[in-house]
Structures are given as structure tokens and as C-alpha cells.
Design an enzyme around this catalytic site. Structure first.
Site, PDB file in Angstrom:
ATOM      1  N   GLY A 151       8.701  -5.061  -8.777  1.00 46.57           N
ATOM      2  CA  GLY A 151       9.576  -3.966  -9.193  1.00 46.57           C
ATOM      3  C   GLY A 151      11.051  -4.316  -9.030  1.00 46.57           C
ATOM      4  CG  HIS A 162       3.218   0.824  -5.329  1.00 43.52           C
ATOM      5  ND1 HIS A 162       3.369   1.874  -4.450  1.00 43.52           N
ATOM      6  CD2 HIS A 162       3.831  -0.242  -4.751  1.00 43.52           C
ATOM      7  CE1 HIS A 162       4.015   1.458  -3.380  1.00 43.52           C
ATOM      8  NE2 HIS A 162       4.323   0.184  -3.533  1.00 43.52           N
ATOM      9  CG  HIS A 198       5.364   4.979  -4.728  1.00 43.41           C
ATOM     10  ND1 HIS A 198       5.880   4.225  -5.758  1.00 43.41           N
ATOM     11  CD2 HIS A 198       5.815   4.402  -3.582  1.00 43.41           C
ATOM     12  CE1 HIS A 198       6.630   3.264  -5.259  1.00 43.41           C
ATOM     13  NE2 HIS A 198       6.601   3.334  -3.944  1.00 43.41           N
ATOM     14  CD  GLN A 218       7.427  -7.856   3.605  1.00 41.87           C
ATOM     15  OE1 GLN A 218       6.635  -8.642   3.117  1.00 41.87           O
ATOM     16  NE2 GLN A 218       7.984  -6.887   2.885  1.00 41.87           N
ATOM     17  CG  ASP A 270      11.688  -3.856  -3.221  1.00 39.37           C
ATOM     18  OD1 ASP A 270      12.051  -3.702  -2.053  1.00 39.37           O
ATOM     19  OD2 ASP A 270      10.916  -3.061  -3.795  1.00 39.37           O
ATOM     20  CB  SER A 289      10.757   4.196  -1.326  1.00 40.86           C
ATOM     21  OG  SER A 289      10.510   3.545  -0.097  1.00 40.86           O
ATOM     22  N   GLY A 342       0.812  -1.218   0.000  1.00 44.91           N
ATOM     23  CA  GLY A 342       0.000   0.000   0.000  1.00 44.91           C
ATOM     24  C   GLY A 342       0.842   1.262   0.000  1.00 44.91           C
TER      25      GLY A 342
HETATM   26  P1  AMP Z   1       6.069  -2.328  -1.612  1.00 42.45           P
HETATM   27  O1  AMP Z   1       4.696  -1.771  -1.460  1.00 42.45           O
HETATM   28  O2  AMP Z   1       7.153  -1.375  -1.227  1.00 42.45           O
HETATM   29  O3  AMP Z   1       6.213  -3.699  -0.988  1.00 42.45           O
HETATM   30  O4  AMP Z   1       6.283  -2.550  -3.169  1.00 42.45           O
HETATM   31  C1  AMP Z   1       5.373  -3.282  -3.930  1.00 42.45           C
HETATM   32  C2  AMP Z   1       5.969  -3.535  -5.302  1.00 42.45           C
HETATM   33  O5  AMP Z   1       6.247  -2.272  -5.932  1.00 42.45           O
HETATM   34  C3  AMP Z   1       7.293  -4.289  -5.242  1.00 42.45           C
HETATM   35  O6  AMP Z   1       7.341  -5.219  -6.307  1.00 42.45           O
HETATM   36  C4  AMP Z   1       8.315  -3.200  -5.408  1.00 42.45           C
HETATM   37  O7  AMP Z   1       9.526  -3.637  -5.968  1.00 42.45           O
HETATM   38  C5  AMP Z   1       7.591  -2.257  -6.352  1.00 42.45           C
HETATM   39  N1  AMP Z   1       8.157  -0.903  -6.255  1.00 42.45           N
HETATM   40  C6  AMP Z   1       8.333  -0.163  -5.138  1.00 42.45           C
HETATM   41  N2  AMP Z   1       8.937   1.016  -5.454  1.00 42.45           N
HETATM   42  C7  AMP Z   1       9.161   0.999  -6.781  1.00 42.45           C
HETATM   43  C8  AMP Z   1       9.764   1.904  -7.707  1.00 42.45           C
HETATM   44  N3  AMP Z   1      10.274   3.077  -7.325  1.00 42.45           N
HETATM   45  N4  AMP Z   1       9.816   1.555  -9.010  1.00 42.45           N
HETATM   46  C9  AMP Z   1       9.313   0.364  -9.430  1.00 42.45           C
HETATM   47  N5  AMP Z   1       8.737  -0.534  -8.610  1.00 42.45           N
HETATM   48  C10 AMP Z   1       8.662  -0.229  -7.303  1.00 42.45           C
END
Ligand code: AMP
Length: 288
Positions: A156, A46, A43, A70, A159, A194, A40
Site C-alpha cells: 500500500g 488491506h 481493513h 520491525q 506506507d 490503519s 493482520g
Molecule cells: P500492515 O498490516 O499495516 O503492515 O499493512 C499491510 C499492507 O497494507 C501494507 O502494504 C500497507 O501499506 C497496506 N495498507 C495499510 N493501510 C492501508 C490503507 N489505508 N490503504 C492502502 N493500503 C494500506
């Protein structure tokens, strides 16, 4: 922003059983299910994955789940940004059909005791810096796969280690989900988007720019002929430390095994994790 102006109706599903029934129905109808797993606080990073998923699937499911498993005991699980109403609007505006948003209790039985441990690729980088993190990630993603039954899932490259871990997970366990990756989305100034950037003060945001700048400089050195990983790493470490940022790691690793390398061949991954103030940020670049 008016959070009621969503373009389409979006359905929120909270229970695993309800999600499985829906997935079964969609599969019987011959629909391709695409999944974008997130925690969630959406941005543009996502949203870029959501757009890819919408293009490639008949039905897009977004999961919004801050996965306690995690997070380490001293990490930011409690403070992690949560903005479900805004996420729902952004998801609807970008073509998501369903949001799967279980509570911790909906997702993990009270006597939950089964964990997925992907060895090897989780050893280095964030795996050694955050013990147990990837067991939490791999367990949650496996459960998202069995709940949502997607044909495709999108991760993404921000990560990168998570992406590699999930690829290994589906290959090792014969999970019939095709894994796709999306490029890192950045602010104009280079800062990788992020959810955790919300924690940064103006001054920290400014200092954090050195992370991407040092990755770009590393790539420049590599392209100019420098193949010695340590030399490139030391250069980045010096730049980052000049901004009084606490480095967790700066590493150059094999792009598949994610093990440290000394000399860079055709291609390698350079990855950084560092604390800017209290906020832990990660970023990476492919050297090729
Ligand atoms: P998170 O909500 O941070 O767990 O991220 C969810 C998904 O979005 C994961 O697959 C991340 O790698 C991807 N993601 C987060 N930030 C970015 C970004 N700046 N560019 C591309 N993918 C992203």
C-alpha cells in the site's frame, strides 16, 4: 458477524517448509502466485490490495505476521491488534486461497542472525524516527519471498517508504518478484485506514482528521503555485499543532530517493508521522 460463513475453503499454513513445498507445486502447475503481506487486523486498505492481487494472480497468498523485528523496544508489538478468526473470514470472502501465518519461532530460527539493510531510501522519514524498523521490514519481506515464492507482491502507498524500500530491495538483490502498489484507502472523512486506528478514542479520531486535511491543504497550495517546501510544511505544522498532536515529522521529499527537498519541481511526496494521544499515525500525499 458469523465467522463460519466464509464463501470458500481457505488453508492456513504455519511452517516455512510447508509453504515452500506448496509454492513449488503451484509453480510446477504453472500458476501465478500473488502475495499480500500484512500484520493482520484487516481493513478495507488491506482488502483493496487483496482484490488487486486476486485479479492479477492465479493463487493469492495473504501473509498475516506481526513481525517483532520491525518494532522498537518501546513500540506497540505486545498490544498490536490480533484478530485471526475475523481476518480468515475476510480473506476467504475476498478470494484469498492461502494464509501464511507463521509464529515468530516458525519464522525466525532461535539462532537467527542474518539481516537485510536497504540503505539510502530508509535514511529519512520513518527510517530516522524508528531506528531498525526497515531492517526488520526488509528482512521479513525477504523471508516471505523465499517462503512463498510469489511472482507478484502488493504493497500500500499508505506506507510509501516501505513500498519504495521493497522496490529497491528486489532490484538490488535480483529478487524475481514484481512489486505493485495500491492507493491509500480512507474513511469518508479522510482518515487513512490503519489497524492502529483501533487505539484511537472518539476525540482522538476527530483530532486525527487534521493530518489528511493538512495534506490536502498542502496540495492546494502547491497547485496554486507555492513551490517552497518549507512554507508548505510550516503551514501544515501549524494546523496539526493546533489540534495538540505531537509531530514526529512533516516532510516534503523527492519521490524516488525520499531525501528532503527545498523547492518542489514537477512532483514530490509530502509525508507526516504524528502521535495522536499514544497512537503513532502516518499519512502522505503526492504533490503533482
Ligand atoms: P500492515 O498490516 O499495516 O503492515 O499493512 C499491510 C499492507 O497494507 C501494507 O502494504 C500497507 O501499506 C497496506 N495498507 C495499510 N493501510 C492501508 C490503507 N489505508 N490503504 C492502502 N493500503 C494500506
Amino acid at each position: 458477524m458469523n465467522i463460519r460463513s466464509s464463501k470458500k475453503m481457505i488453508k492456513v499454513i504455519k511452517k516455512v517448509r510447508a509453504m515452500q513445498k506448496l509454492a513449488d507445486l503451484l509453480r510446477r502447475e504453472g500458476k501465478t502466485i500473488g502475495l499480500v503481506p500484512t500484520m493482520g487486523a484487516l481493513h478495507d486498505g488491506h482488502l483493496s490490495l487483496i482484490k488487486k492481487c486476486v485479479k492479477a494472480s492465479d493463487v493469492t497468498v495473504l501473509s498475516v505476521f506481526v513481525n517483532r523485528l520491525q518494532f522498537g523496544p518501546k513500540e506497540d508489538f505486545g498490544n498490536y491488534p490480533r484478530q485471526f478468526a475475523m481476518d480468515k473470514k475476510l480473506a476467504a470472502d475476498n478470494g484469498v486461497d492461502y494464509i501464511f501465518a507463521p509464529s515468530h519461532e516458525d519464522f525466525y530460527n532461535s539462532d537467527f542472525s542474518s539481516f537485510v539493510d536497504v540503505e539510502g531510501v530508509t535514511k529519512n522519514l520513518c527510517g530516522s524516527a524508528r531506528p531498525g524498523h526497515f531492517i526488520g521490514v526488509a528482512t521479513a519481506v525477504t523471508k516471505l519471498f523465499t517462503a512463498i515464492k510469489p511472482h507478484k507482491a502488493f504493497f500500500g502507498e499508505k506506507d510509501f517508504q516501505q513500498f519504495v524500500t521493497i522496490k529497491k530491495l528486489v532490484a538490488d538483490l535480483n529478487i524475481d518478484v514484481k512489486i505493485y502498489s495500491g492507493k491509500i484507502i480512507r474513511e469518508k472523512n479522510g482518515l487513512a485506514l490503519s489497524s492502529r486506528n483501533a487505539y484511537l478514542s472518539d476525540d482522538e479520531r476527530e483530532r486525527a482528521l487534521v493530518l489528511y486535511r493538512s495534506l490536502v491543504e498542502a496540495k492546494r497550495l502547491f497547485i496554486a503555485g507555492e513551490k517552497n517546501a518549507l512554507k508548505i510544511i510550516n503551514n501544515a505544522v501549524n494546523s496539526i499543532e493546533s489540534q495538540e498532536i505531537e509531530i514526529d515529522y512533516v516532510k516534503i521529499v523527492d519521490i524516488n530517493s525520499l531525501a528532503d527537498i527545498k523547492r518542489i519541481g514537477e512532483k514530490a511526496l509530502m509525508a507526516i508521522a504524528a502521535k495522536v494521544g499514544k497512537t503513532r499515525l502516518i499519512d502522505n500525499i503526492v504533490l503533482k
